[in-house]
Write a protein that holds these residues in place. Structure first.
Motif, PDB file in Angstrom:
ATOM      1  N   PRO A 178     -21.826  -1.597  28.726  1.00  0.00           N
ATOM      2  CA  PRO A 178     -20.777  -1.760  27.713  1.00  0.00           C
ATOM      3  C   PRO A 178     -19.399  -1.813  28.370  1.00  0.00           C
ATOM      4  CG  PRO A 178     -22.232   0.091  27.200  1.00  0.00           C
ATOM      5  CD  PRO A 178     -22.517  -0.307  28.606  1.00  0.00           C
ATOM      6  N   LEU A 179     -18.613  -2.836  28.028  1.00  0.00           N
ATOM      7  CA  LEU A 179     -17.287  -3.039  28.608  1.00  0.00           C
ATOM      8  C   LEU A 179     -16.306  -3.460  27.529  1.00  0.00           C
ATOM      9  CD1 LEU A 179     -18.333  -5.261  31.645  1.00  0.00           C
ATOM     10  CD2 LEU A 179     -17.458  -2.947  31.838  1.00  0.00           C
ATOM     11  N   PRO A 180     -15.018  -3.145  27.702  1.00  0.00           N
ATOM     12  CA  PRO A 180     -14.022  -3.722  26.800  1.00  0.00           C
ATOM     13  C   PRO A 180     -13.906  -5.225  27.038  1.00  0.00           C
ATOM     14  CG  PRO A 180     -12.971  -2.428  28.536  1.00  0.00           C
ATOM     15  CD  PRO A 180     -14.436  -2.234  28.694  1.00  0.00           C
ATOM     16  N   LYS A 181     -13.635  -5.973  25.979  1.00  0.00           N
ATOM     17  CA  LYS A 181     -13.426  -7.417  26.110  1.00  0.00           C
ATOM     18  C   LYS A 181     -12.219  -7.665  27.032  1.00  0.00           C
ATOM     19  CE  LYS A 181     -15.002  -8.133  21.373  1.00  0.00           C
ATOM     20  NZ  LYS A 181     -14.564  -8.475  19.988  1.00  0.00           N
ATOM     21  N   THR A 182     -12.336  -8.650  27.921  1.00  0.00           N
ATOM     22  CA  THR A 182     -11.313  -8.866  28.947  1.00  0.00           C
ATOM     23  C   THR A 182     -11.151 -10.356  29.223  1.00  0.00           C
ATOM     24  OG1 THR A 182     -11.951  -6.771  29.997  1.00  0.00           O
ATOM     25  CG2 THR A 182     -10.603  -8.289  31.306  1.00  0.00           C
ATOM     26  N   VAL A 183      -9.910 -10.800  29.369  1.00  0.00           N
ATOM     27  CA  VAL A 183      -9.633 -12.171  29.811  1.00  0.00           C
ATOM     28  C   VAL A 183      -8.620 -12.125  30.949  1.00  0.00           C
ATOM     29  CG1 VAL A 183     -10.116 -13.239  27.573  1.00  0.00           C
ATOM     30  CG2 VAL A 183      -7.786 -12.510  28.117  1.00  0.00           C
ATOM     31  N   LEU A 184      -8.657 -13.140  31.780  1.00  0.00           N
ATOM     32  CA  LEU A 184      -7.727 -13.253  32.907  1.00  0.00           C
ATOM     33  C   LEU A 184      -6.589 -14.191  32.531  1.00  0.00           C
ATOM     34  CD1 LEU A 184      -7.579 -12.211  35.866  1.00  0.00           C
ATOM     35  CD2 LEU A 184      -8.500 -14.418  36.565  1.00  0.00           C
ATOM     36  N   LEU A 185      -5.367 -13.822  32.920  1.00  0.00           N
ATOM     37  CA  LEU A 185      -4.180 -14.608  32.596  1.00  0.00           C
ATOM     38  C   LEU A 185      -3.554 -15.165  33.877  1.00  0.00           C
ATOM     39  CD1 LEU A 185      -2.474 -12.179  30.046  1.00  0.00           C
ATOM     40  CD2 LEU A 185      -4.223 -13.913  29.598  1.00  0.00           C
ATOM     41  N   PRO A 186      -3.019 -16.384  33.827  1.00  0.00           N
ATOM     42  CA  PRO A 186      -2.290 -16.892  34.996  1.00  0.00           C
ATOM     43  C   PRO A 186      -1.034 -16.055  35.233  1.00  0.00           C
ATOM     44  CG  PRO A 186      -2.692 -18.619  33.356  1.00  0.00           C
ATOM     45  CD  PRO A 186      -3.006 -17.317  32.697  1.00  0.00           C
ATOM     46  N   SER A 187      -0.578 -15.989  36.456  1.00  0.00           N
ATOM     47  CA  SER A 187       0.642 -15.233  36.753  1.00  0.00           C
ATOM     48  C   SER A 187       1.833 -15.839  36.016  1.00  0.00           C
ATOM     49  CB  SER A 187       0.911 -15.207  38.256  1.00  0.00           C
ATOM     50  OG  SER A 187       1.028 -16.512  38.773  1.00  0.00           O
ATOM     51  N   TYR A 188       2.745 -14.973  35.611  1.00  0.00           N
ATOM     52  CA  TYR A 188       3.921 -15.435  34.865  1.00  0.00           C
ATOM     53  C   TYR A 188       4.774 -16.362  35.715  1.00  0.00           C
ATOM     54  CZ  TYR A 188       8.175 -15.286  32.057  1.00  0.00           C
ATOM     55  OH  TYR A 188       9.277 -15.646  31.307  1.00  0.00           O
ATOM     56  N   LYS A 189       4.936 -16.011  36.985  1.00  0.00           N
ATOM     57  CA  LYS A 189       5.679 -16.855  37.919  1.00  0.00           C
ATOM     58  C   LYS A 189       4.709 -17.501  38.892  1.00  0.00           C
ATOM     59  CE  LYS A 189      10.076 -14.335  37.845  1.00  0.00           C
ATOM     60  NZ  LYS A 189      11.096 -13.613  38.673  1.00  0.00           N
ATOM     61  N   ARG A 190       4.992 -18.723  39.278  1.00  0.00           N
ATOM     62  CA  ARG A 190       4.131 -19.406  40.240  1.00  0.00           C
ATOM     63  C   ARG A 190       4.192 -18.697  41.593  1.00  0.00           C
ATOM     64  NH1 ARG A 190       6.846 -24.118  38.251  1.00  0.00           N
ATOM     65  NH2 ARG A 190       8.025 -24.141  40.206  1.00  0.00           N
ATOM     66  N   PRO A 191       3.067 -18.646  42.313  1.00  0.00           N
ATOM     67  CA  PRO A 191       3.112 -18.102  43.671  1.00  0.00           C
ATOM     68  C   PRO A 191       4.100 -18.880  44.540  1.00  0.00           C
ATOM     69  CG  PRO A 191       0.846 -18.384  42.933  1.00  0.00           C
ATOM     70  CD  PRO A 191       1.714 -19.049  41.908  1.00  0.00           C
ATOM     71  N   SER A 192       4.666 -18.198  45.498  1.00  0.00           N
ATOM     72  CA  SER A 192       5.607 -18.844  46.428  1.00  0.00           C
ATOM     73  C   SER A 192       4.938 -20.029  47.106  1.00  0.00           C
ATOM     74  CB  SER A 192       6.066 -17.835  47.488  1.00  0.00           C
ATOM     75  OG  SER A 192       6.655 -16.708  46.878  1.00  0.00           O
ATOM     76  N   GLU A 193       5.727 -21.035  47.426  1.00  0.00           N
ATOM     77  CA  GLU A 193       5.259 -22.253  48.104  1.00  0.00           C
ATOM     78  C   GLU A 193       4.342 -23.101  47.222  1.00  0.00           C
ATOM     79  OE1 GLU A 193       6.778 -22.756  50.931  1.00  0.00           O
ATOM     80  OE2 GLU A 193       7.590 -20.718  50.890  1.00  0.00           O
ATOM     81  N   THR A 194       4.409 -22.910  45.884  1.00  0.00           N
ATOM     82  CA  THR A 194       3.671 -23.790  44.977  1.00  0.00           C
ATOM     83  C   THR A 194       4.659 -24.457  44.023  1.00  0.00           C
ATOM     84  OG1 THR A 194       3.286 -22.103  43.271  1.00  0.00           O
ATOM     85  CG2 THR A 194       1.661 -22.265  45.054  1.00  0.00           C
ATOM     86  N   SER A 195       4.176 -25.483  43.334  1.00  0.00           N
ATOM     87  CA  SER A 195       5.000 -26.205  42.361  1.00  0.00           C
ATOM     88  C   SER A 195       4.175 -26.454  41.111  1.00  0.00           C
ATOM     89  CB  SER A 195       5.455 -27.541  42.956  1.00  0.00           C
ATOM     90  OG  SER A 195       4.339 -28.390  43.165  1.00  0.00           O
ATOM     91  N   GLU A 196       4.763 -27.135  40.125  1.00  0.00           N
ATOM     92  CA  GLU A 196       4.027 -27.426  38.895  1.00  0.00           C
ATOM     93  C   GLU A 196       2.770 -28.240  39.176  1.00  0.00           C
ATOM     94  OE1 GLU A 196       6.307 -29.108  35.774  1.00  0.00           O
ATOM     95  OE2 GLU A 196       7.887 -27.590  35.858  1.00  0.00           O
ATOM     96  N   THR A 197       2.834 -29.133  40.154  1.00  0.00           N
ATOM     97  CA  THR A 197       1.659 -29.966  40.448  1.00  0.00           C
ATOM     98  C   THR A 197       0.516 -29.156  41.058  1.00  0.00           C
ATOM     99  OG1 THR A 197       2.650 -30.574  42.577  1.00  0.00           O
ATOM    100  CG2 THR A 197       2.985 -32.088  40.730  1.00  0.00           C
ATOM    101  N   SER A 198       0.816 -27.969  41.569  1.00  0.00           N
ATOM    102  CA  SER A 198      -0.251 -27.104  42.079  1.00  0.00           C
ATOM    103  C   SER A 198      -1.148 -26.605  40.951  1.00  0.00           C
ATOM    104  CB  SER A 198       0.336 -25.900  42.820  1.00  0.00           C
ATOM    105  OG  SER A 198       1.190 -26.300  43.863  1.00  0.00           O
ATOM    106  N   PHE A 199      -0.658 -26.714  39.714  1.00  0.00           N
ATOM    107  CA  PHE A 199      -1.374 -26.160  38.568  1.00  0.00           C
ATOM    108  C   PHE A 199      -1.828 -27.238  37.592  1.00  0.00           C
ATOM    109  CE2 PHE A 199       0.810 -22.613  40.355  1.00  0.00           C
ATOM    110  CZ  PHE A 199      -0.039 -21.534  40.142  1.00  0.00           C
ATOM    111  N   ARG A 200      -2.096 -28.443  38.103  1.00  0.00           N
ATOM    112  CA  ARG A 200      -2.469 -29.524  37.199  1.00  0.00           C
ATOM    113  C   ARG A 200      -3.843 -29.314  36.562  1.00  0.00           C
ATOM    114  NH1 ARG A 200      -1.894 -34.605  40.940  1.00  0.00           N
ATOM    115  NH2 ARG A 200      -0.317 -33.287  41.930  1.00  0.00           N
ATOM    116  N   ASN A 201      -4.647 -28.371  37.131  1.00  0.00           N
ATOM    117  CA  ASN A 201      -5.939 -28.053  36.518  1.00  0.00           C
ATOM    118  C   ASN A 201      -5.833 -26.996  35.420  1.00  0.00           C
ATOM    119  OD1 ASN A 201      -6.736 -28.600  39.696  1.00  0.00           O
ATOM    120  ND2 ASN A 201      -8.116 -29.553  38.223  1.00  0.00           N
ATOM    121  N   LEU A 202      -4.668 -26.420  35.257  1.00  0.00           N
ATOM    122  CA  LEU A 202      -4.467 -25.374  34.265  1.00  0.00           C
ATOM    123  C   LEU A 202      -3.870 -25.989  33.008  1.00  0.00           C
ATOM    124  CD1 LEU A 202      -4.623 -22.266  33.841  1.00  0.00           C
ATOM    125  CD2 LEU A 202      -2.235 -22.170  34.584  1.00  0.00           C
ATOM    126  N   LYS A 203      -4.609 -25.912  31.913  1.00  0.00           N
ATOM    127  CA  LYS A 203      -4.177 -26.544  30.673  1.00  0.00           C
ATOM    128  C   LYS A 203      -2.942 -25.846  30.112  1.00  0.00           C
ATOM    129  CE  LYS A 203      -5.766 -28.034  26.113  1.00  0.00           C
ATOM    130  NZ  LYS A 203      -6.891 -28.061  25.149  1.00  0.00           N
TER     131      LYS A 203
END
Length: 313
Positions: free
Chosen positions: A102-127
């Protein structure tokens, strides 16, 4: 041959010295314990420990590298530094779900800020936008926001609405966070588990200040509940491959929900856990270290992980 047990630690005071004293008492001169002292680290060199108990390498990468090198040379490291390096709470949740706990329901969230050395195009797979409506319906409020790989109750927030979630996420920066259902518990336990078989169930109140969280008295007389908590604790630690860990359970409607089960350097301070719990953990940790030291053969690697999942289903 005298065999050495080392302990690697930081700001702790009560547990390390008590552990050393207990190993030296029970080891009777054949097995001796001491603080690990490092004055150099050369690749592939064996520095002579049969066992090392790790209490600090999660904060110090240099120590983690030292322990992996030691394991390569036959030292039994408590806990396995290879698994600990790969470990994180979201995967652990998914693993325990597969095991039927038995576990509490859980979902993973993307980080609020992009990791350093990344850009918007680094996240084109994230809807965009993320499916927040589904998440809010699934998890509900109140909920807990916590790092997917954190510990020690750092950056953990209780959230009561979507608006509060947006405001809180802004504080988390590049941390990857989990949103988790709140279990409104009637009872709560923290459980030491050693060697995936020795268990001590401790009444615990996580809402209290740290020095007031442990209680000497069990609230429940339900022996089946306590047996289930023991069974789950062993099952969890077999799945994760930890020799020294604590697991936390929130009990609601007689069901123990596994809340936190990734504490491989758990609190063992006399002032917080209390004298009875402290005596238990010192003695059983010493016995575990002695048992592993007795099996020590220089150069023979003893760190394993990989068969726990199939063996615990």
């Amino acid at each position: 041959m005298v065999k050495k047990v080392g302990i690697l630690y930081g700001m702790e005071n009560s547990f390390p010295q008590a552990f050393i004293n207990k190993v030296n008492e029970l080891g009777k001169g054949d097995i001796i314990a001491e603080p690990v002292i490092i004055d150099k680290l050369e690749q592939g060199v064996d520095y002579g420990y049969a066992v090392i108990v790790d209490r600090i390498s999660h904060d110090i990468p240099f120590y983690r590298a030292y322990l992996k090198n030691a394991a390569l040379n036959g030292t039994y490291v408590i806990n396995n530094p290879f698994w600990w390096s790969a470990d994180e709470k979201f995967f652990n949740n998914a693993l325990l779900l597969k095991l039927g706990l038995p576990l509490p329901k859980t979902v993973l969230l993307p980080s609020y800020k992009r990791p350093s050395e990344t850009s918007e195009t680094s996240f084109r797979n994230l809807k965009q936008p993320y499916d927040w409506e589904y998440i809010f319906d699934y998890i509900g409020f109140p909920a807990f926001l916590k790092p997917y790989d954190g510990g020690g109750w750092k950056n953990v927030y209780r959230i009561e609405s979507p608006e509060e979630l947006w405001n809180t996420l802004e504080k988390t920066g590049q941390l990857v966070m989990m949103l988790q259902e709140e279990i409104s518990f009637e009872d709560y336990y923290r459980v030491y588990c050693l060697d995936r078989k020795q268990v001590r169930i401790m009444p615990y109140e996580p809402r209290n200040p740290s020095h007031l969280r442990y209680s000497p008295q069990l609230k429940t007389q339900d022996h089946q509940l306590l047996e289930t908590i023991k069974e789950y604790s062993i099952k969890i630690n077999k799945a994760l491959g930890y020799d020294f860990n604590t697991v936390e359970f929130a009990v609601k409607d007689g069901i123990p929900y596994a809340i936190d089960f990734c504490n491989p350097a758990p609190d063992a301070d006399l002032q917080s856990v209390g004298e009875e719990n402290f005596s238990w953990i010192v003695e059983h940790a010493a016995l575990l270290a002695i048992e592993k030291a007795q099996k020590y053969i220089p150069g023979k690697i003893k760190i394993t992980w990989g068969d726990f999942i199939t063996n615990t289903q």
